[in-house]
Design a protein around this motif. Structure first.
Motif, PDB file in Angstrom:
ATOM      1  N   VAL A 178     -27.103 -17.344  18.970  1.00  0.00           N
ATOM      2  CA  VAL A 178     -28.271 -17.811  18.212  1.00  0.00           C
ATOM      3  C   VAL A 178     -29.449 -18.052  19.156  1.00  0.00           C
ATOM      4  O   VAL A 178     -30.577 -17.610  18.894  1.00  0.00           O
ATOM      5  N   THR A 179     -29.200 -18.736  20.258  1.00  0.00           N
ATOM      6  CA  THR A 179     -30.257 -19.016  21.237  1.00  0.00           C
ATOM      7  C   THR A 179     -30.869 -17.726  21.758  1.00  0.00           C
ATOM      8  O   THR A 179     -32.099 -17.590  21.848  1.00  0.00           O
ATOM      9  N   ASP A 180     -30.024 -16.757  22.095  1.00  0.00           N
ATOM     10  CA  ASP A 180     -30.510 -15.469  22.607  1.00  0.00           C
ATOM     11  C   ASP A 180     -31.337 -14.730  21.551  1.00  0.00           C
ATOM     12  O   ASP A 180     -32.387 -14.166  21.863  1.00  0.00           O
ATOM     13  N   ALA A 181     -30.860 -14.738  20.306  1.00  0.00           N
ATOM     14  CA  ALA A 181     -31.567 -14.034  19.226  1.00  0.00           C
ATOM     15  C   ALA A 181     -32.946 -14.633  18.993  1.00  0.00           C
ATOM     16  O   ALA A 181     -33.934 -13.909  18.826  1.00  0.00           O
ATOM     17  N   LEU A 182     -33.037 -15.965  19.000  1.00  0.00           N
ATOM     18  CA  LEU A 182     -34.325 -16.620  18.763  1.00  0.00           C
ATOM     19  C   LEU A 182     -35.271 -16.436  19.948  1.00  0.00           C
ATOM     20  O   LEU A 182     -36.480 -16.257  19.757  1.00  0.00           O
ATOM     21  N   ALA A 183     -34.735 -16.447  21.162  1.00  0.00           N
ATOM     22  CA  ALA A 183     -35.570 -16.224  22.342  1.00  0.00           C
ATOM     23  C   ALA A 183     -36.124 -14.804  22.355  1.00  0.00           C
ATOM     24  O   ALA A 183     -37.309 -14.583  22.642  1.00  0.00           O
TER      25      ALA A 183
ATOM     26  N   ALA B  57     -19.504 -12.884  19.055  1.00  0.00           N
ATOM     27  CA  ALA B  57     -20.719 -13.357  18.384  1.00  0.00           C
ATOM     28  C   ALA B  57     -21.964 -12.658  18.926  1.00  0.00           C
ATOM     29  O   ALA B  57     -22.886 -12.357  18.174  1.00  0.00           O
ATOM     30  N   GLN B  58     -21.985 -12.369  20.229  1.00  0.00           N
ATOM     31  CA  GLN B  58     -23.150 -11.701  20.829  1.00  0.00           C
ATOM     32  C   GLN B  58     -23.349 -10.291  20.273  1.00  0.00           C
ATOM     33  O   GLN B  58     -24.451  -9.766  20.303  1.00  0.00           O
ATOM     34  N   LYS B  59     -22.288  -9.686  19.780  1.00  0.00           N
ATOM     35  CA  LYS B  59     -22.376  -8.311  19.281  1.00  0.00           C
ATOM     36  C   LYS B  59     -22.551  -8.252  17.760  1.00  0.00           C
ATOM     37  O   LYS B  59     -22.584  -7.176  17.182  1.00  0.00           O
ATOM     38  N   ASP B  60     -22.618  -9.392  17.125  1.00  0.00           N
ATOM     39  CA  ASP B  60     -22.714  -9.439  15.658  1.00  0.00           C
ATOM     40  C   ASP B  60     -24.178  -9.330  15.229  1.00  0.00           C
ATOM     41  O   ASP B  60     -24.938 -10.290  15.364  1.00  0.00           O
ATOM     42  N   PRO B  61     -24.610  -8.159  14.706  1.00  0.00           N
ATOM     43  CA  PRO B  61     -26.017  -8.003  14.329  1.00  0.00           C
ATOM     44  C   PRO B  61     -26.422  -8.905  13.162  1.00  0.00           C
ATOM     45  O   PRO B  61     -27.563  -9.342  13.085  1.00  0.00           O
TER      46      PRO B  61
ATOM     47  N   ALA C 128     -19.482 -22.496  21.371  1.00  0.00           N
ATOM     48  CA  ALA C 128     -20.464 -22.179  22.407  1.00  0.00           C
ATOM     49  C   ALA C 128     -20.918 -20.727  22.295  1.00  0.00           C
ATOM     50  O   ALA C 128     -22.086 -20.411  22.544  1.00  0.00           O
ATOM     51  N   GLU C 129     -20.008 -19.819  21.901  1.00  0.00           N
ATOM     52  CA  GLU C 129     -20.345 -18.396  21.777  1.00  0.00           C
ATOM     53  C   GLU C 129     -21.377 -18.166  20.680  1.00  0.00           C
ATOM     54  O   GLU C 129     -22.349 -17.428  20.868  1.00  0.00           O
ATOM     55  N   VAL C 130     -21.166 -18.798  19.536  1.00  0.00           N
ATOM     56  CA  VAL C 130     -22.116 -18.642  18.426  1.00  0.00           C
ATOM     57  C   VAL C 130     -23.455 -19.280  18.799  1.00  0.00           C
ATOM     58  O   VAL C 130     -24.518 -18.691  18.568  1.00  0.00           O
ATOM     59  N   ALA C 131     -23.422 -20.463  19.402  1.00  0.00           N
ATOM     60  CA  ALA C 131     -24.664 -21.141  19.813  1.00  0.00           C
ATOM     61  C   ALA C 131     -25.445 -20.282  20.801  1.00  0.00           C
ATOM     62  O   ALA C 131     -26.671 -20.160  20.695  1.00  0.00           O
TER      63      ALA C 131
END
Length: 197
Positions: A185-190, A71-75, A179-182
């Motif tokens: 999302v948190t990282d992208a918004l931050a 999920a972290q690598k999904d643009p 938890a991975e998707v959450a």
């Protein structure tokens, strides 16, 4: 020579008329928006937005074997998070099946599970998704039917321009509630908040 001057004068008038008309048209549009501060103009559901808010339930969200560990690598996930008006955990509270001439249409009511990721652009906490035969997630709705009730997702929702008298139309994407998707999302918004975008 007179013919050249006349042609030049005509061109100048045409350019001036075009500029005046352009100003009039853009002025009308701006006046419409500024005239009523309660009117929200939504973008049209076109181009890349159709890919981001594709009205799709991720296969992994229903345990169909999709890999959600990246999920972290999904643009697209990160773009969805930044482009959404609401990103939140959602739960399917009701599923209704409407049959007409042996064609089924599925009505799913999503309930927002607070807190949302980021600040929502609207306060609505329940949404109805209509999944008809032409919808990308129709096969999923058919396969899971009433078993969708109680299912939990991370939902990405955004309003787009409606059709006819419809002021807006909701488009969405439902990802696995993991938890991975959450975290993605948190990282992208931050990151979006830090960069000011």
């Amino acid at each position: 020579m007179a013919q050249l001057l006349t042609r030049t004068a005509r061109r100048a008038r045409a350019v001036a008329f075009g500029a005046a008309l352009g100003g009039l048209v853009s002025g009308c549009g701006a006046a419409g928006v500024q005239g009523d501060p309660n009117v929200v103009v939504h973008p049209r559901w076109l181009g890349h937005d159709r890919e981001l808010f594709d009205d799709v339930v991720d296969a992994g969200a229903l345990g169909l074997g999709a890999d959600v560990s990246n999920a972290q690598k999904d643009p697209l996930l990160k773009e969805r998070a930044r482009g959404s008006e609401l990103v939140s955990r959602v739960r399917v509270s009701t599923v209704t099946v409407e049959s007409l001439d042996q064609v089924r249409t599925y009505h799913l009511v999503l309930q927002v599970v607070p807190p949302a990721f980021g600040t929502p652009a609207f306060e609505q906490t329940a949404f109805e998704l209509v999944i008809g035969p032409a919808a990308p997630s129709y096969g999923v709705a058919q396969a899971f039917d009433m078993r969708l009730r109680g299912a939990s997702f991370i939902g990405f929702l955004r309003r787009f321009a409606g059709e006819g008298d419809e002021p807006s139309r909701l488009h969405w994407h439902l990802s696995p509630d993991t938890a991975e998707v959450a975290a993605a999302v948190t990282d992208a918004l931050a990151l979006a908040e830090l960069s000011g975008s």
